[in-house]
Design a protein around this motif. Sequence first.
Motif, mmCIF file in Angstrom:
data_model
loop_
_atom_site.group_PDB
_atom_site.id
_atom_site.type_symbol
_atom_site.label_atom_id
_atom_site.label_comp_id
_atom_site.label_asym_id
_atom_site.label_seq_id
_atom_site.Cartn_x
_atom_site.Cartn_y
_atom_site.Cartn_z
ATOM 1 N N ALA A 284 2.336 22.530 5.521
ATOM 2 C CA ALA A 284 1.272 23.069 6.360
ATOM 3 C C ALA A 284 0.997 22.142 7.535
ATOM 4 C CB ALA A 284 0.001 23.267 5.533
ATOM 5 N N ALA A 285 1.038 20.844 7.275
ATOM 6 C CA ALA A 285 0.779 19.890 8.343
ATOM 7 C C ALA A 285 1.831 20.005 9.442
ATOM 8 C CB ALA A 285 0.759 18.464 7.776
ATOM 9 N N ALA A 286 3.083 20.185 9.035
ATOM 10 C CA ALA A 286 4.147 20.309 10.028
ATOM 11 C C ALA A 286 3.936 21.547 10.895
ATOM 12 C CB ALA A 286 5.511 20.374 9.335
ATOM 13 N N PHE A 287 3.536 22.635 10.253
ATOM 14 C CA PHE A 287 3.294 23.851 11.036
ATOM 15 C C PHE A 287 2.073 23.680 11.934
ATOM 16 C CE2 PHE A 287 6.241 25.944 8.178
ATOM 17 C CZ PHE A 287 6.826 26.877 9.008
ATOM 18 N N ALA A 288 1.037 23.031 11.423
ATOM 19 C CA ALA A 288 -0.146 22.813 12.243
ATOM 20 C C ALA A 288 0.226 22.029 13.491
ATOM 21 C CB ALA A 288 -1.210 22.063 11.439
#
Lengths: 169, 169
Positions: free
Chosen positions: A115-119
Amino acid sequence: MQISKGVEWAAHAAALLNGLPPGRGLKAEALARFHDVPAAYMAKQLQALSKAGIAKTSRGAHGGYRLAKPADEITLWDITAAVDGKGPAFRCTEIRQNGPCGLKPEDCKRPCQIAAAFASAEQAFRDSLTAVSLADLAGQVVKDSEPDHLLAMMNWLNAEAEPLSEKSA
Amino acid sequence: MQISKGVEWAAHAAALLNGLPPGRGLKAEALARFHDVPAAYMAKQLQALSKAGIAKTSRGAHGGYRLAKPADEITLWDITAAVDGKGPAFRCTEIRQNGPCGLKPEDCKRPCQIAAAFASAEQAFRDSLTAVSLADLAGQVVKDSEPDHLLAMMNWLNAEAEPLSEKSA
DNA sequence: GCCTGACTACTCGGATACCTATTGTCCGAGTCGAACAGG
DNA sequence: CCTGTTCGACTCGGACAATAGGTATCCGAGTAGTCAGGC
């Protein structure tokens, strides 16, 4: 992953609003006719711009839309967010907490790395759109267009754009 | 703008596949059970990974999935593109050619500035995802997790992962 | 005892329903302008 | 002739359907292991 078609319409509509003389406005029907799209649906997108504080509206006779801010304070991201929503494209459902090896919620202090990478990627996307203002777009369009086309647009705007009452939402 | 939920599942599944011992594989049902998601739909995402050359499959008894490439050659963008498609999120319909002031196609040598801005933003998005590989994710997960949780996962993998036949698609 | 063949169990793969979100439309709320009556 | 009021027409705003794409599921295709039969 798909961006609503309304974003394209709203962006072009905003660009057109940017081109009209001060104090003038365009009604939703005229904006729709200019781009040859359904009037009611175009109106829906303009409503979104209005709610987001990008466009001002005047109701009643001689009503219409005009920009609420200088063009250089309106970015493509503003328009996109207004029409398509500000919500994240990647919706983490925390499936790492599911199943036989699910993490306990108290062990999830760190955000999910995926999720962090997508954020982060979405932030880059937003930043890129934020860097483009309506004023930039107008400049490019003027530079790229044929002179006679610009003239035709000016004529059309002068014919359609009506002075609208000062009261606005 | 919305990214398919399957992307999240596929990403977690790939991360799990990355964690299993060499020569072993996991069947779709086990991957689904691990994340507590519908097996049939998870299988659909795994198919997408397979078609994209990210995962290898073995059919028949003792079949299953395993990664087709080293983890550091698989990026989050690869997985996203495999599941969600590579098509652009912003679909320019060339409405500048519509309406009373529509441009003639021969005057549209330059791409629409709005479409170009979105294309650039999407490129930034892709670049950001391309920079994150499965190997990076695995490293972060190991670093962030509690030791006992890692142990539980290893045990689960060793119990579920079966040696699969060499033939693969 | 060993080899060959078919059978069965198991898994993936693509075709098939369902459901949500986008797309498209409509009618009511609100506003302004003009017309009209009265002073 | 000027002014206040009323009426009407016009436009936006939000609520209401139709449709496409994402979500979920099922059944057939294909493979490997197993078992029985024959040599």
